[in-house]
Enzyme design. Structure first.
Site, PDB file in Angstrom:
ATOM      1  N   TYR A   1      -2.069  -1.211  10.242  1.00 40.22           N
ATOM      2  CA  TYR A   1      -2.159  -1.388   8.788  1.00 40.22           C
ATOM      3  C   TYR A   1      -0.836  -1.009   8.105  1.00 40.22           C
ATOM      4  O   TYR A   1      -0.290  -1.783   7.309  1.00 40.22           O
ATOM      5  CB  TYR A   1      -3.300  -0.531   8.232  1.00 40.22           C
ATOM      6  CG  TYR A   1      -3.528  -0.701   6.752  1.00 40.22           C
ATOM      7  CD1 TYR A   1      -4.204  -1.816   6.255  1.00 40.22           C
ATOM      8  CD2 TYR A   1      -3.060   0.235   5.832  1.00 40.22           C
ATOM      9  CE1 TYR A   1      -4.415  -1.979   4.890  1.00 40.22           C
ATOM     10  CE2 TYR A   1      -3.267   0.079   4.472  1.00 40.22           C
ATOM     11  CZ  TYR A   1      -3.948  -1.028   4.006  1.00 40.22           C
ATOM     12  OH  TYR A   1      -4.149  -1.194   2.657  1.00 40.22           O
TER      13      TYR A   1
ATOM     14  N   SER B   1       0.844  -1.200   0.000  1.00 43.51           N
ATOM     15  CA  SER B   1       0.000   0.000   0.000  1.00 43.51           C
ATOM     16  C   SER B   1       0.873   1.243   0.000  1.00 43.51           C
ATOM     17  O   SER B   1       2.006   1.223   0.506  1.00 43.51           O
ATOM     18  CB  SER B   1      -0.875   0.000   1.256  1.00 43.51           C
ATOM     19  OG  SER B   1      -1.532   1.237   1.405  1.00 43.51           O
TER      20      SER B   1
HETATM   21  N1  LIG Z   1      -8.717  -0.101  -1.661  1.00 45.83           N
HETATM   22  C1  LIG Z   1      -7.661   0.602  -1.325  1.00 45.83           C
HETATM   23  O1  LIG Z   1      -7.715   1.846  -1.226  1.00 45.83           O
HETATM   24  C2  LIG Z   1      -6.331  -0.083  -1.101  1.00 45.83           C
HETATM   25  C3  LIG Z   1      -5.167   0.702  -1.120  1.00 45.83           C
HETATM   26  C4  LIG Z   1      -3.937   0.085  -0.909  1.00 45.83           C
HETATM   27  C5  LIG Z   1      -3.853  -1.275  -0.684  1.00 45.83           C
HETATM   28  N2  LIG Z   1      -5.019  -2.008  -0.670  1.00 45.83           N
HETATM   29  C6  LIG Z   1      -4.887  -3.443  -0.399  1.00 45.83           C
HETATM   30  O2  LIG Z   1      -5.433  -4.174  -1.466  1.00 45.83           O
HETATM   31  C7  LIG Z   1      -5.831  -5.450  -0.989  1.00 45.83           C
HETATM   32  C8  LIG Z   1      -7.243  -5.730  -1.470  1.00 45.83           C
HETATM   33  O3  LIG Z   1      -8.091  -4.758  -0.891  1.00 45.83           O
HETATM   34  P1  LIG Z   1      -9.431  -4.253  -1.574  1.00 45.83           P
HETATM   35  O4  LIG Z   1      -9.337  -2.785  -1.686  1.00 45.83           O
HETATM   36  O5  LIG Z   1      -9.734  -5.056  -2.786  1.00 45.83           O
HETATM   37  O6  LIG Z   1     -10.435  -4.553  -0.367  1.00 45.83           O
HETATM   38  P2  LIG Z   1     -11.787  -5.419  -0.297  1.00 45.83           P
HETATM   39  O7  LIG Z   1     -12.243  -5.278   1.103  1.00 45.83           O
HETATM   40  O8  LIG Z   1     -12.692  -4.990  -1.410  1.00 45.83           O
HETATM   41  O9  LIG Z   1     -11.299  -6.912  -0.582  1.00 45.83           O
HETATM   42  C9  LIG Z   1     -10.529  -7.642   0.343  1.00 45.83           C
HETATM   43  C10 LIG Z   1     -10.930  -9.098   0.250  1.00 45.83           C
HETATM   44  O10 LIG Z   1     -10.072  -9.853   1.117  1.00 45.83           O
HETATM   45  C11 LIG Z   1     -10.860 -10.815   1.799  1.00 45.83           C
HETATM   46  N3  LIG Z   1     -10.238 -11.181   3.067  1.00 45.83           N
HETATM   47  C12 LIG Z   1     -10.112 -10.430   4.186  1.00 45.83           C
HETATM   48  N4  LIG Z   1      -9.538 -11.129   5.162  1.00 45.83           N
HETATM   49  C13 LIG Z   1      -9.300 -12.381   4.669  1.00 45.83           C
HETATM   50  C14 LIG Z   1      -8.734 -13.556   5.204  1.00 45.83           C
HETATM   51  N5  LIG Z   1      -8.305 -13.614   6.478  1.00 45.83           N
HETATM   52  N6  LIG Z   1      -8.643 -14.643   4.407  1.00 45.83           N
HETATM   53  C15 LIG Z   1      -9.094 -14.610   3.129  1.00 45.83           C
HETATM   54  N7  LIG Z   1      -9.642 -13.520   2.565  1.00 45.83           N
HETATM   55  C16 LIG Z   1      -9.742 -12.413   3.324  1.00 45.83           C
HETATM   56  C17 LIG Z   1     -12.201 -10.113   2.026  1.00 45.83           C
HETATM   57  O11 LIG Z   1     -13.246 -11.055   2.294  1.00 45.83           O
HETATM   58  C18 LIG Z   1     -12.386  -9.362   0.721  1.00 45.83           C
HETATM   59  O12 LIG Z   1     -13.083 -10.118  -0.231  1.00 45.83           O
HETATM   60  C19 LIG Z   1      -5.696  -5.405   0.540  1.00 45.83           C
HETATM   61  O13 LIG Z   1      -4.508  -6.058   0.910  1.00 45.83           O
HETATM   62  C20 LIG Z   1      -5.628  -3.932   0.832  1.00 45.83           C
HETATM   63  O14 LIG Z   1      -4.930  -3.656   2.011  1.00 45.83           O
HETATM   64  C21 LIG Z   1      -6.241  -1.464  -0.881  1.00 45.83           C
END
Ligand SMILES: NC(=O)c1ccc[n+]([C@@H]2O[C@H](COP(=O)([O-])OP(=O)(O)OC[C@H]3O[C@@H](n4cnc5c(N)ncnc54)[C@H](O)[C@@H]3O)[C@@H](O)[C@H]2O)c1
Length: 251
Positions: free
Chosen positions: A158, A145
């Site tokens: 985080y 991130s």
């Molecule tokens: N959306 C943002 O702004 C952003 C920015 C930087 C990094 N990220 C990272 O991107 C990745 C994906 O995030 P996203 O934005 O798609 O979020 P999201 O919440 O839409 O998707 C995350 C998915 O991970 C699954 N998950 C959570 N805990 C889990 C576990 N213990 N085992 C299996 N699955 C699990 C959830 O059920 C969900 O489907 C994450 O690692 C997040 O930290 C997101």
């Protein structure tokens, strides 16, 4: 847009496949001709989001990435269903409660580190073992991130977990370069997915006002970078940290 070199016919595992960036990565990799094992806490949700058209090239697996046996099981599922694994999107993550360190409960710190850092470590361990055994190389993308590079207040858990992912990425790249297994990390900025609070998502203009490109990323834009790094177009890129944030880390 599909057509990146070296993806067609390969098998990818994508964690966090039921939503956001993971779901977009599944969709892009299916478009590129991959077989995909989509991993999430709720396999039914992953199935619903990722395989509206049953291509026979998508298989959903329920797993908690923080549990070692579950990680071993999703690798086994890829082997049983598609014969092996060549690509890995180590992506599942949670934001956790955003509070100052003095108010953060140790249990919450552990929970976030458990999913985001231990989960990525366990995924690397299970997938790398299989890739080494196969002896045909591989490519891995870990989702870190912008919060690892420029952490705001209230993100001790985080931000620390995402910074740890950068170190895991570099160590894995060093350990497996000679196996022709490439390991890279991506650092998305704010992406319009359910991980962001509704308040954030409803106020895009104000939240992004100071950024060089003042908007959220779409998950498909992040999936484009993931697909590129997994493809043979990135054949000499390993141990790298790649931002996809519209320049937000610069300001
Ligand atoms: N959306 C943002 O702004 C952003 C920015 C930087 C990094 N990220 C990272 O991107 C990745 C994906 O995030 P996203 O934005 O798609 O979020 P999201 O919440 O839409 O998707 C995350 C998915 O991970 C699954 N998950 C959570 N805990 C889990 C576990 N213990 N085992 C299996 N699955 C699990 C959830 O059920 C969900 O489907 C994450 O690692 C997040 O930290 C997101």
């Amino acid at each position: 847009m599909a057509g990146l070199r070296g993806l067609g016919g390969k098998t990818a595992i994508v964690t966090g496949a039921a939503s956001g960036i993971g779901a977009a990565a599944v969709s892009r990799l299916l478009d590129e001709g991959c077989q995909v094992v989509g991993v999430d806490l709720d396999a039914e949700a992953a199935r619903r989001v990722c395989a509206p058209a049953d291509t026979g090239r998508f298989h959903a697996v329920a797993a908690d990435v923080a549990v070692e046996a579950d990680c071993e099981a999703y690798v086994r599922a890829a082997v049983e269903r598609f014969g092996g694994v060549q690509l890995f999107v180590n992506n599942a993550g949670i934001l956790g409660k955003l509070t100052p360190i003095v108010d953060m409960e140790a249990g919450e710190f552990d929970r976030v580190l458990g999913v985001n850092l231990r989960g990525v470590f366990l995924g690397l361990k299970a997938v790398l073992r299989r890739m080494v055994e196969q002896g045909e190389g591989g490519a891995i993308v870990n989702t870190s991130s912008k919060g690892a590079l420029k952490p705001p207040a209230n993100t001790a858990a985080y931000g620390t977990s995402k910074a740890g992912i950068l170190t895991l990425t570099k160590v894995a790249a060093i350990e497996h370069g000679r196996d022709n297994i490439r390991v890279n990390a991506i650092c998305p900025g704010l992406v319009d997915t359910p991980i962001l609070s509704p308040a954030y998502r409803e106020h895009e203009a104000e939240v992004c006002a100071g950024f060089p490109m003042p908007r959220f990323a779409q998950a498909a834009e992040v999936a484009g970078l993931i697909a590129y790094l997994l493809s043979d177009e990135a054949a000499f890129q390993t141990g790298g940290v790649y931002s996809v944030d519209g320049g937000a880390v610069l300001v």
